[in-house]
Write a protein that holds these residues in place. Sequence first.
Motif, PDB file in Angstrom:
ATOM      1  N   GLY A 114      19.331  12.224 -17.433  1.00 36.25           N
ATOM      2  CA  GLY A 114      20.688  12.128 -17.972  1.00 36.25           C
ATOM      3  C   GLY A 114      20.915  13.059 -19.153  1.00 36.25           C
ATOM      4  O   GLY A 114      21.558  12.686 -20.135  1.00 36.25           O
ATOM      5  N   MET A 115      20.406  14.276 -19.053  1.00 36.13           N
ATOM      6  CA  MET A 115      20.470  15.210 -20.185  1.00 36.13           C
ATOM      7  C   MET A 115      21.899  15.584 -20.564  1.00 36.13           C
ATOM      8  O   MET A 115      22.172  15.855 -21.736  1.00 36.13           O
ATOM      9  CB  MET A 115      19.649  16.468 -19.883  1.00 36.13           C
ATOM     10  N   LYS A 116      22.798  15.575 -19.621  1.00 36.48           N
ATOM     11  CA  LYS A 116      24.201  15.897 -19.935  1.00 36.48           C
ATOM     12  C   LYS A 116      24.723  14.948 -21.012  1.00 36.48           C
ATOM     13  O   LYS A 116      25.382  15.373 -21.955  1.00 36.48           O
ATOM     14  CB  LYS A 116      25.054  15.819 -18.676  1.00 36.48           C
ATOM     15  N   ILE A 122      25.919  15.519 -29.070  1.00 41.32           N
ATOM     16  CA  ILE A 122      25.736  16.357 -30.247  1.00 41.32           C
ATOM     17  C   ILE A 122      27.119  16.629 -30.831  1.00 41.32           C
ATOM     18  O   ILE A 122      28.003  17.143 -30.140  1.00 41.32           O
ATOM     19  CB  ILE A 122      25.020  17.675 -29.886  1.00 41.32           C
ATOM     20  N   PRO A 123      27.333  16.238 -32.069  1.00 45.53           N
ATOM     21  CA  PRO A 123      28.678  16.376 -32.644  1.00 45.53           C
ATOM     22  C   PRO A 123      29.136  17.834 -32.718  1.00 45.53           C
ATOM     23  O   PRO A 123      28.343  18.736 -32.969  1.00 45.53           O
ATOM     24  CB  PRO A 123      28.540  15.774 -34.045  1.00 45.53           C
ATOM     25  N   LYS A 124      30.407  18.018 -32.450  1.00 47.51           N
ATOM     26  CA  LYS A 124      31.004  19.350 -32.603  1.00 47.51           C
ATOM     27  C   LYS A 124      31.204  19.576 -34.100  1.00 47.51           C
ATOM     28  O   LYS A 124      31.633  18.686 -34.818  1.00 47.51           O
ATOM     29  CB  LYS A 124      32.340  19.439 -31.858  1.00 47.51           C
ATOM     30  N   HIS A 125      30.878  20.727 -34.545  1.00 47.81           N
ATOM     31  CA  HIS A 125      30.904  21.018 -35.975  1.00 47.81           C
ATOM     32  C   HIS A 125      31.354  22.455 -36.168  1.00 47.81           C
ATOM     33  O   HIS A 125      31.353  23.233 -35.213  1.00 47.81           O
ATOM     34  CB  HIS A 125      29.490  20.804 -36.540  1.00 47.81           C
ATOM     35  N   GLU A 126      31.688  22.795 -37.365  1.00 52.72           N
ATOM     36  CA  GLU A 126      32.111  24.177 -37.606  1.00 52.72           C
ATOM     37  C   GLU A 126      30.972  25.165 -37.414  1.00 52.72           C
ATOM     38  O   GLU A 126      31.181  26.331 -37.161  1.00 52.72           O
ATOM     39  CB  GLU A 126      32.710  24.330 -39.021  1.00 52.72           C
ATOM     40  N   PHE A 127      29.723  24.688 -37.540  1.00 53.14           N
ATOM     41  CA  PHE A 127      28.640  25.548 -37.145  1.00 53.14           C
ATOM     42  C   PHE A 127      27.927  24.942 -35.954  1.00 53.14           C
ATOM     43  O   PHE A 127      28.070  23.779 -35.663  1.00 53.14           O
ATOM     44  CB  PHE A 127      27.637  25.893 -38.214  1.00 53.14           C
ATOM     45  N   ARG A 128      27.221  25.791 -35.285  1.00 51.14           N
ATOM     46  CA  ARG A 128      26.551  25.372 -34.049  1.00 51.14           C
ATOM     47  C   ARG A 128      25.301  24.555 -34.367  1.00 51.14           C
ATOM     48  O   ARG A 128      24.426  25.014 -35.088  1.00 51.14           O
ATOM     49  CB  ARG A 128      26.175  26.606 -33.245  1.00 51.14           C
TER      50      ARG A 128
END
Length: 143
Positions: A114-116, A122-128
Motif C-alpha cells: 500500500g505504498m501509494k 507526506i504533507p505538501k509543503h513549500e519545499f519538497r
Amino acid sequence: KEERGEIAEKFILAEELKKFKKHPKVNEVKKISDTNVSAGYDIQSFQTLDSVEIDKFIEVKSFLGAKNFYWSINEINVASKINNNYFLYIVDSSRVREKDYSHFEISNPYKYFGMKNFLEQIPKHEFRIEPQSFIFNLESIDF
C-alpha cells in the motif's frame, strides 16, 4: 552488508538461470545492478517459459538475524511504474547455503504494501519533503 547483498543477488540469479535454462533467451536473464545502480531493481528475468521478452524485474533484499530490509524511494518509484512485473525477493542470508532453501517472494510490492497511501500522507509543503527509504519489518512472516 554489501557483501551479504551481493551473495543474495548471486543466489537469486542462479535460481533464475536454473529456472529458465531451457528458455531460448536465457542469456537475457542477468544481474544488472553491477552496471546500472539506479535501475531500481537488481535482476531482469522472465515470468514464465512462454515470455517472449524480459518481463520480470527483481529487487533482491536480504537479512541476517532481524527480518527487516530497506526499500529506497527510487526502487519504490520504479515498482509503482511496472506494477505486476516488479518483484521483491527476500533472502535469509543465514540459509542460502541450505540445499532446499527458497526465498520469500512478493509480487507487485507497491500494491502489496500500500505504498501509494504512505506516499500520499507526506504533507505538501513549500519545499519538497521526500523520504529516501522505508524500513520493512517482516518478523511476523515465517520463512
